[in-house]
Design a protein around this motif. Structure first.
Motif, mmCIF file in Angstrom:
data_model
loop_
_atom_site.group_PDB
_atom_site.id
_atom_site.type_symbol
_atom_site.label_atom_id
_atom_site.label_comp_id
_atom_site.label_asym_id
_atom_site.label_seq_id
_atom_site.Cartn_x
_atom_site.Cartn_y
_atom_site.Cartn_z
ATOM 1 N N LEU A 399 0.808 -1.224 0.000
ATOM 2 C CA LEU A 399 0.000 0.000 0.000
ATOM 3 C C LEU A 399 0.842 1.275 0.000
ATOM 4 C CD1 LEU A 399 -2.906 -0.961 2.461
ATOM 5 C CD2 LEU A 399 -2.872 -1.058 -0.038
ATOM 6 N N GLN A 400 2.149 1.145 -0.118
ATOM 7 C CA GLN A 400 3.012 2.320 -0.116
ATOM 8 C C GLN A 400 2.720 3.232 -1.314
ATOM 9 O OE1 GLN A 400 5.218 3.603 1.942
ATOM 10 N NE2 GLN A 400 5.441 1.971 3.467
ATOM 11 N N ILE A 401 2.627 2.644 -2.501
ATOM 12 C CA ILE A 401 2.388 3.447 -3.710
ATOM 13 C C ILE A 401 1.011 4.094 -3.700
ATOM 14 C CG2 ILE A 401 2.100 3.314 -6.221
ATOM 15 C CD1 ILE A 401 4.415 1.303 -6.253
ATOM 16 N N PRO A 402 -0.089 3.335 -3.453
ATOM 17 C CA PRO A 402 -1.396 4.000 -3.447
ATOM 18 C C PRO A 402 -1.521 5.062 -2.371
ATOM 19 C CG PRO A 402 -1.577 1.724 -2.688
ATOM 20 C CD PRO A 402 -0.213 1.884 -3.290
ATOM 21 N N THR A 403 -0.853 4.877 -1.226
ATOM 22 C CA THR A 403 -0.908 5.890 -0.165
ATOM 23 C C THR A 403 -0.183 7.157 -0.585
ATOM 24 O OG1 THR A 403 -0.943 4.116 1.503
ATOM 25 C CG2 THR A 403 -0.470 6.338 2.277
ATOM 26 N N LEU A 404 0.967 6.988 -1.236
ATOM 27 C CA LEU A 404 1.718 8.154 -1.720
ATOM 28 C C LEU A 404 0.902 8.946 -2.724
ATOM 29 C CD1 LEU A 404 4.662 9.507 -1.868
ATOM 30 C CD2 LEU A 404 4.882 8.206 -3.995
ATOM 31 N N ILE A 405 0.294 8.255 -3.693
ATOM 32 C CA ILE A 405 -0.475 8.933 -4.742
ATOM 33 C C ILE A 405 -1.734 9.572 -4.172
ATOM 34 C CG2 ILE A 405 -1.720 8.615 -6.906
ATOM 35 C CD1 ILE A 405 1.393 8.407 -7.024
ATOM 36 N N LYS A 406 -2.448 8.837 -3.345
ATOM 37 C CA LYS A 406 -3.678 9.360 -2.732
ATOM 38 C C LYS A 406 -3.379 10.633 -1.930
ATOM 39 C CE LYS A 406 -6.766 8.176 1.109
ATOM 40 N NZ LYS A 406 -6.969 7.215 2.200
ATOM 41 N N THR A 407 -2.280 10.634 -1.175
ATOM 42 C CA THR A 407 -1.930 11.796 -0.355
ATOM 43 C C THR A 407 -1.618 13.011 -1.222
ATOM 44 O OG1 THR A 407 -1.025 10.330 1.347
ATOM 45 C CG2 THR A 407 -0.379 12.652 1.440
ATOM 46 N N ARG A 408 -0.824 12.799 -2.270
ATOM 47 C CA ARG A 408 -0.469 13.916 -3.134
ATOM 48 C C ARG A 408 -1.693 14.523 -3.802
ATOM 49 N NH1 ARG A 408 3.860 15.925 -5.317
ATOM 50 N NH2 ARG A 408 4.221 16.169 -3.083
ATOM 51 N N VAL A 409 -2.590 13.690 -4.337
ATOM 52 C CA VAL A 409 -3.759 14.207 -5.052
ATOM 53 C C VAL A 409 -4.683 14.951 -4.091
ATOM 54 C CG1 VAL A 409 -5.752 13.617 -6.458
ATOM 55 C CG2 VAL A 409 -3.595 12.423 -6.823
ATOM 56 N N HIS A 410 -4.856 14.430 -2.879
ATOM 57 C CA HIS A 410 -5.693 15.137 -1.894
ATOM 58 C C HIS A 410 -5.051 16.459 -1.473
ATOM 59 C CE1 HIS A 410 -8.328 11.615 -1.394
ATOM 60 N NE2 HIS A 410 -9.151 12.467 -0.833
ATOM 61 N N SER A 411 -3.723 16.490 -1.386
ATOM 62 C CA SER A 411 -3.044 17.744 -1.055
ATOM 63 C C SER A 411 -3.268 18.770 -2.159
ATOM 64 C CB SER A 411 -1.549 17.487 -0.857
ATOM 65 O OG SER A 411 -0.893 18.649 -0.405
ATOM 66 N N MET A 412 -3.237 18.319 -3.411
ATOM 67 C CA MET A 412 -3.509 19.214 -4.535
ATOM 68 C C MET A 412 -4.920 19.782 -4.457
ATOM 69 S SD MET A 412 -1.800 17.181 -7.746
ATOM 70 C CE MET A 412 -0.059 17.364 -8.155
ATOM 71 N N TYR A 413 -5.881 18.923 -4.145
ATOM 72 C CA TYR A 413 -7.269 19.391 -4.055
ATOM 73 C C TYR A 413 -7.420 20.393 -2.911
ATOM 74 C CZ TYR A 413 -12.325 19.530 -3.663
ATOM 75 O OH TYR A 413 -13.620 19.967 -3.619
ATOM 76 N N LEU A 414 -6.871 20.057 -1.747
ATOM 77 C CA LEU A 414 -7.015 20.905 -0.560
ATOM 78 C C LEU A 414 -6.453 22.297 -0.811
ATOM 79 C CD1 LEU A 414 -7.621 21.240 2.522
ATOM 80 C CD2 LEU A 414 -5.283 20.402 2.921
ATOM 81 N N HIS A 415 -5.232 22.373 -1.328
ATOM 82 C CA HIS A 415 -4.586 23.674 -1.469
ATOM 83 C C HIS A 415 -5.137 24.476 -2.644
ATOM 84 C CE1 HIS A 415 -1.621 23.275 1.734
ATOM 85 N NE2 HIS A 415 -1.574 21.991 1.412
ATOM 86 N N SER A 416 -5.522 23.801 -3.714
ATOM 87 C CA SER A 416 -6.116 24.545 -4.833
ATOM 88 C C SER A 416 -7.460 25.134 -4.438
ATOM 89 C CB SER A 416 -6.264 23.642 -6.061
ATOM 90 O OG SER A 416 -7.067 22.508 -5.789
ATOM 91 N N LEU A 417 -8.207 24.441 -3.563
ATOM 92 C CA LEU A 417 -9.480 24.979 -3.067
ATOM 93 C C LEU A 417 -9.235 26.142 -2.109
ATOM 94 C CD1 LEU A 417 -12.598 24.685 -2.970
ATOM 95 C CD2 LEU A 417 -12.282 23.142 -1.012
ATOM 96 N N ARG A 418 -8.294 25.973 -1.201
ATOM 97 C CA ARG A 418 -7.992 27.028 -0.237
ATOM 98 C C ARG A 418 -7.459 28.291 -0.914
ATOM 99 N NH1 ARG A 418 -5.035 23.789 4.832
ATOM 100 N NH2 ARG A 418 -6.968 22.981 5.782
ATOM 101 N N CYS A 419 -6.836 28.121 -2.067
ATOM 102 C CA CYS A 419 -6.272 29.266 -2.796
ATOM 103 C C CYS A 419 -7.232 29.828 -3.837
ATOM 104 C CB CYS A 419 -4.971 28.857 -3.474
ATOM 105 S SG CYS A 419 -3.645 28.472 -2.326
ATOM 106 N N SER A 420 -8.492 29.400 -3.787
ATOM 107 C CA SER A 420 -9.545 29.931 -4.675
ATOM 108 C C SER A 420 -9.263 29.680 -6.150
ATOM 109 C CB SER A 420 -9.733 31.446 -4.440
ATOM 110 O OG SER A 420 -10.016 31.717 -3.087
ATOM 111 N N MET A 421 -8.577 28.572 -6.447
ATOM 112 C CA MET A 421 -8.312 28.243 -7.838
ATOM 113 C C MET A 421 -9.516 27.586 -8.503
ATOM 114 S SD MET A 421 -4.394 26.944 -7.261
ATOM 115 C CE MET A 421 -4.079 26.383 -8.918
ATOM 116 N N HIS A 422 -10.494 27.201 -7.706
ATOM 117 C CA HIS A 422 -11.729 26.624 -8.236
ATOM 118 C C HIS A 422 -12.785 26.651 -7.136
ATOM 119 C CE1 HIS A 422 -11.060 22.889 -5.925
ATOM 120 N NE2 HIS A 422 -9.794 23.011 -6.271
ATOM 121 N N ASP A 423 -14.044 26.458 -7.543
ATOM 122 C CA ASP A 423 -15.122 26.275 -6.588
ATOM 123 C C ASP A 423 -15.143 24.800 -6.203
ATOM 124 O OD1 ASP A 423 -15.722 28.947 -7.046
ATOM 125 O OD2 ASP A 423 -17.104 28.446 -8.677
ATOM 126 N N SER A 424 -16.131 24.415 -5.410
ATOM 127 C CA SER A 424 -16.226 23.005 -5.028
ATOM 128 C C SER A 424 -16.547 22.136 -6.234
ATOM 129 C CB SER A 424 -17.293 22.821 -3.942
ATOM 130 O OG SER A 424 -18.544 23.316 -4.394
#
Length: 575
Positions: A399-424
């Motif tokens: 599960l090392q690879i899926p955890t790494l990828i899942k974490t990165r993609v969620h970090s992208m979503y979190l910060h792009s939302l917080r920075c007003s780069m998109h709506d929900s």
């Protein structure tokens, strides 16, 4: 009376060259005589490590510019032996460039060295030092922390807090700590400026406004150098420094003239071609689409980036994001997040957990994991974290690879939302870069962002493709006028194909997982900040307690305790 034949026109091609951290890439975008838009592409690349024998990367965030010159020589040789050579010589009407943003070239006066006549490697004599600081440079961090505290509003017009990897702060660091290099340099060029000099034989002292944003010195609204930032960075040397950097900033369609005979002969292009101003790799990649509001570009390369349109600048700045003018229109702004632990980290996971097989990596990335893993092999930009392995709990090897990828993609979503780069609600995500070849990563992006994912076909991708599009835009705007969408819209949209429909997991479940990740990341950042503050207090106590009996033992003991606690928390992955 017959139907009159449609007038024919000669086929045209547009050339884009990109100088990245790992390679020199050429893209030829061709428009056949029977088409209203370009539909054919040719791409070739010289990899520094594989083809030149050395990446040129130093441990201090620099790169040896000699490897760039060697790559140009190898590319020239490769083109001559390729059947595309005839198409280059007969059809290229415009050329443009892109390069890793923030990088600088420290040059002697161009007039003091003869212009090369036989090879690109001769340009080496023009450098005051070939050790060029690039986007990985972080030695200015300590100096900038004080400047951001003392002058919190100085960098607001630039769209980014004073940040160590940006060109201006790097120049300020060299002014204070590498005086010999600074004094020996009469010109400090961005990498795209140097590429334009190689192409034209002239030092125009002009840069594109989107690339200028990567200096941390450019006022985005006034479209001019920011005097307040320059004053903070350079003090009484401000005028002297500004005399060494580009004096003029222009829009992305600015035409500089024609290629010199040396460059035309080496690259196999006509001396009658139009040379269009170059830009940074991120703005260049942005030009490969008709991206609209609530759409994102995710680039998965050496570093990972997320780019989106925003209607205006915010009143706050951060070292985790940057802003630049939309290089296609200049009327709106592009916001960008950068994640420094990208392709190299995925490569190490592929070697360790997928037996060097990217196919196995992609398959593994589709497994389900409930854990989180922020792995920072180098200091992370988004979120700001020191090197370390931060996990929510034990992660078994499968599960090392899926955890790494899942974490990165969620970090992208979190910060792009917080920075007003998109709506929900997001319309679509366009994915480019080497990681876009992984089905597992693409499906995870679709699940987390809850929208369709598009990828680029064949060679219709990356910064070199964007540079070719910019060459097309600049040349044709001069020839016949028109907006970016009118000139390049059909061309760039043909380069994208839908990879998968929305792979959402249900709104309630998606919200729950996003909130769980936000709590995890925020806790990691808070703990690291507390550790840094504790270390700072330890240093202050040590200074204030010198010669004071022995009360410093208490502070040292606390600091060691904190250090040991953080060490075992990081290594064991305790939340």
């Amino acid at each position: 009376m017959g139907i009159p034949a449609k007038p024919t026109r000669a086929p045209k091609s547009y050339l884009g060259l990109d100088l990245s951290t790992q390679s020199l890439t050429l893209t030829l975008l061709s428009q056949p005589s029977n088409s209203a838009f370009a539909v054919e592409t040719f791409t070739t690349s010289v990899n520094f490590e594989k083809d030149c024998g050395d990446s040129g990367l130093g441990d201090d965030g620099t790169q040896d510019a000699s490897v760039w010159l060697k790559a140009f020589d190898l590319l020239s040789e490769r083109l001559r032996s390729n059947k595309v050579w005839d198409r280059l010589r007969s059809t290229v009407v415009a050329v443009s460039f892109s390069a890793q943003q923030h990088g600088t070239c420290w040059m002697r006066s161009p007039s003091s060295v003869p212009f090369p006549s036989s090879s690109f490697s001769e340009f080496k004599d023009l450098f005051a030092t070939t050790t060029s600081p690039i986007w990985l440079h972080s030695l200015a961090s300590g100096m900038l922390e004080e400047m951001n505290v003392e002058h919190p509003s100085a960098s607001l017009p630039t769209g980014c807090a004073l940040t160590s990897r940006f060109s201006g702060p790097v120049i300020a660091y060299y002014l204070r700590n590498k005086k010999d290099v600074y004094d020996a340099s009469s010109r400090i060029m961005l990498i795209t400026e140097f590429m334009l000099y190689m192409c034209t034989g002239k030092d125009f002292s002009v840069i594109d406004e989107s690339d200028a944003a990567g200096t941390n010195m450019f006022d985005l609204e006034k479209r001019a150098w920011c005097s307040e930032v320059c004053s903070v960075l350079f003090g009484d040397k401000e005028d002297e420094v500004r005399a060494k950097v580009a004096s003029t900033v222009c829009t992305g369609t600015h035409v500089l003239g024609k290629p010199c005979s040396f460059f035309a002969e080496k690259m196999g292009i006509p001396e009658t071609a139009t040379v269009v101003i170059g830009t940074g790799d991120n703005p260049s990649s942005f030009c490969s689409s008709k991206l609209a509001r609530n759409e994102l570009i995710i680039s998965l390369g050496t570093s990972d980036t997320v780019l989106g349109l925003v209607p205006s600048l915010t009143s706050k700045t951060s070292t985790t994001l940057s802003n630049f003018r939309d290089p296609r229109t200049s009327s709106s702004y592009v916001r960008m997040l950068c994640f420094s632990n990208g392709g190299k980290l995925r490569e190490s996971y592929c070697q360790k957990y997928a037996s060097h097989s990217w196919k196995s990596f992609s398959e593994s990335a589709q497994k389900h994991s409930t854990q989180w893993n922020l792995h920072c092999s180098v200091p992370e930009i988004t979120p700001s974290l020191p090197p370390g392995l931060y996990t929510s709990g034990p992660i078994p090897p499968p599960l090392q690879i899926p955890t790494l990828i899942k974490t990165r993609v969620h970090s992208m979503y979190l910060h792009s939302l917080r920075c007003s780069m998109h709506d929900s609600s997001i319309s679509r995500v366009l994915v480019t870069g080497g990681g876009s070849q992984s089905e597992g990563i693409l499906k995870e992006i679709s699940r987390v962002f809850g929208c369709s994912v598009y990828v680029q076909d064949g060679s219709s991708g990356g910064a070199s493709y964007g540079a070719a599009v910019r060459a097309m835009h600049g040349r044709e705007k001069v020839e016949r006028g028109g907006s970016f969408n009118e000139i390049c819209g059909k061309t760039v949209e043909r380069g994208w194909r839908k990879f998968c429909e929305e792979e959402g997991v249900g709104e309630e479940e998606a919200i729950r997982v996003r909130e769980d990740y936000a709590r995890f990341e925020d806790s990691i950042v808070a703990r690291c900040r507390s550790s840094e503050e504790a270390e700072g207090r330890k240093e202050d106590n040590a200074k204030s307690d010198e010669g004071n009996g022995g009360s410093w033992w208490i502070g040292a003991g606390l600091a060691v305790g904190v250090g040991i606690g953080v060490y075992f928390w990081v290594k064991r992955g305790k939340k």
